[in-house]
Design an enzyme around this catalytic site. Structure first.
Site, short mmCIF file in Angstrom:
data_model
loop_
_atom_site.label_atom_id
_atom_site.label_comp_id
_atom_site.label_asym_id
_atom_site.label_seq_id
_atom_site.Cartn_x
_atom_site.Cartn_y
_atom_site.Cartn_z
N HIS A 1 -4.00 -6.12 -10.58
CA HIS A 1 -2.43 -5.53 -10.34
C HIS A 1 -1.71 -5.95 -11.32
O HIS A 1 -0.74 -5.00 -11.88
CB HIS A 1 -2.14 -6.09 -9.01
N HIS B 1 0.72 -1.14 0.02
CA HIS B 1 0.15 0.06 -0.06
C HIS B 1 0.80 1.15 0.00
O HIS B 1 0.51 2.29 -0.59
CB HIS B 1 -1.00 -0.10 1.28
#
Length: 389
Positions: free
Chosen positions: A368, A237
């Site tokens: 992703h 993150h």
């Protein structure tokens, strides 16, 4: 056939004949016991919309399939509005609604039938139910009837809210007044999270908060490998926030200097503290507040976000050292995570490189990997979709 083509072919196996997309196992088969999950349906719709934007043929039907599932499938609450987390969970979470906005934005950019309608509906729910204009952040989770709001607040959902808001603004276009509003909201969230909590914590970003936005540093200490709310500092993150600051910078007139400065600081901390923190190559999933590994499993998405952030910083700054890092990390991913049998990447490994399942089973998420493949070598825009136009 390129890496992206192989990934897309694998992802297409998630299509459910009754509508939507399912959770894929390592064998490329849908796991029916999981039902449908909004985050997967929305992410797959987004990925197939990106495929359409590259000019590849054959993806229109899957984008339409996803849009229709989100617009009128069992995950959609036609009476009360919004989307359930899954067919087994009727809570209404900011995380999944951010992805509904993202799916609508990419479908709109791709010209998919129903895309604009999905985007308008998802934005309406986001703005009325989740966006807290006083805080400059989104609240987390409601019950099915919008009667009870959870006391928990989190920055994971806000991170994807920033991504979705920037993508929606790009899809709407500058002539729509909502575009400037959404970009302004994204900047406010970045300022609180990155320029505030991350910078103040020496680039150790707290993820979990009370309803008054007081940090909860011990949250989920007894469940540290949680897939969405792990304990401690989530390395992936940090990279993702770094990259999003640069996407916001690309579409902010007279962008404040802290967007680049903080993106660089956050990236540098994640790279230096995360890589091989336990003596093995790769990034552990999480670190504690003293930079010691907590969950040492290697997640494919963490490495993808590290590469994407490095590539984006290289494009913005012209500093070749970022591109060298991206190449090094990508080679590690190809050697460790790439699954030649599926065309995707294995989702979780031990520090030594064996397949693990402590947090993730199967290979359900093409989002992703598809994004990092598409971002490389392209200009930095507000969203991945805009970079393809």
């Amino acid at each position: 056939m390129t890496d992206l083509d192989r990934l897309l072919d694998f992802a297409a196996r998630s299509r459910l004949p009754e509508g939507g997309f399912g959770y894929l196992g390592d064998d490329g088969r849908v796991r029916p016991e999981r039902g449908q999950e909004t985050w997967i349906v929305a992410r797959m719709t987004h990925v197939f919309g990106l495929a359409r934007l590259t000019g590849r043929g054959g993806w229109d039907e899957l984008v339409r399939h996803g849009v229709e599932a989100l617009a009128a499938g069992p995950l959609h609450d036609g009476g009360r509005g919004g989307w359930y987390a899954s067919t087994a969970d009727d809570t209404k979470a900011a995380y999944v609604h951010a992805f509904a906005v993202l799916a609508g934005a990419t479908a709109t950019a791709a010209g998919a039938p129903g895309g604009r309608e999905l985007l308008d509906e998802a934005l309406g729910v986001w703005q009325t139910r989740f966006w807290d204009d006083t805080a400059g952040l989104a609240v987390e989770e409601w019950d099915a009837g919008w009667a009870r709001l959870s006391d928990y607040r989190g920055v994971n959902a806000n991170m994807h809210g920033v991504e979705a808001s920037l993508a929606a603004a790009d899809a709407l276009g500058d002539a729509d007044p909502r575009a400037a509003q959404l970009r302004g909201q994204a900047l406010r969230t970045l300022e609180r999270v990155v320029h505030g909590w991350a910078r103040e914590g020496d680039w150790r970003l707290p993820e979990h908060f009370t309803a008054e936005w007081q940090p909860l540093p011990g949250y989920n200490r007894d469940e540290p490998a949680h897939p969405f709310r792990p304990y401690g500092v989530t390395v992936g993150h940090q990279f993702e926030w770094s990259r999003l600051a640069l996407h916001a910078r690309a579409v902010t007139p007279d962008a404040p200097s802290w967007l680049l400065d903080d993106a660089t600081g956050l990236f540098t901390a994640a790279a230096s503290r995360g890589w091989a923190a336990d003596g093995h190559d790769g990034f552990p999933y999480t670190l504690d507040w003293d930079d010691r590994p907590v969950v040492t499993a290697r997640m494919h998405w963490v490495l993808c976000e590290a590469v994407a952030a490095a590539e984006t910083l290289a494009a913005v700054t012209g500093d070749a050292s970022y591109r060298r890092l991206a190449a090094h990390w990508w080679a590690h991913g190809e050697a460790r995570f790439a699954d030649p049998g599926t065309g995707s990447w294995r989702h979780e490994l031990t520090p030594e490189g064996a397949v693990a399942t402590g947090t993730w089973e199967g290979q359900p998420d093409a989002y992703h990997l598809a994004q990092v493949l598409l971002l490389r070598g392209r200009p930095v825009r507000g969203s991945v979709a805009a970079a393809l136009l």
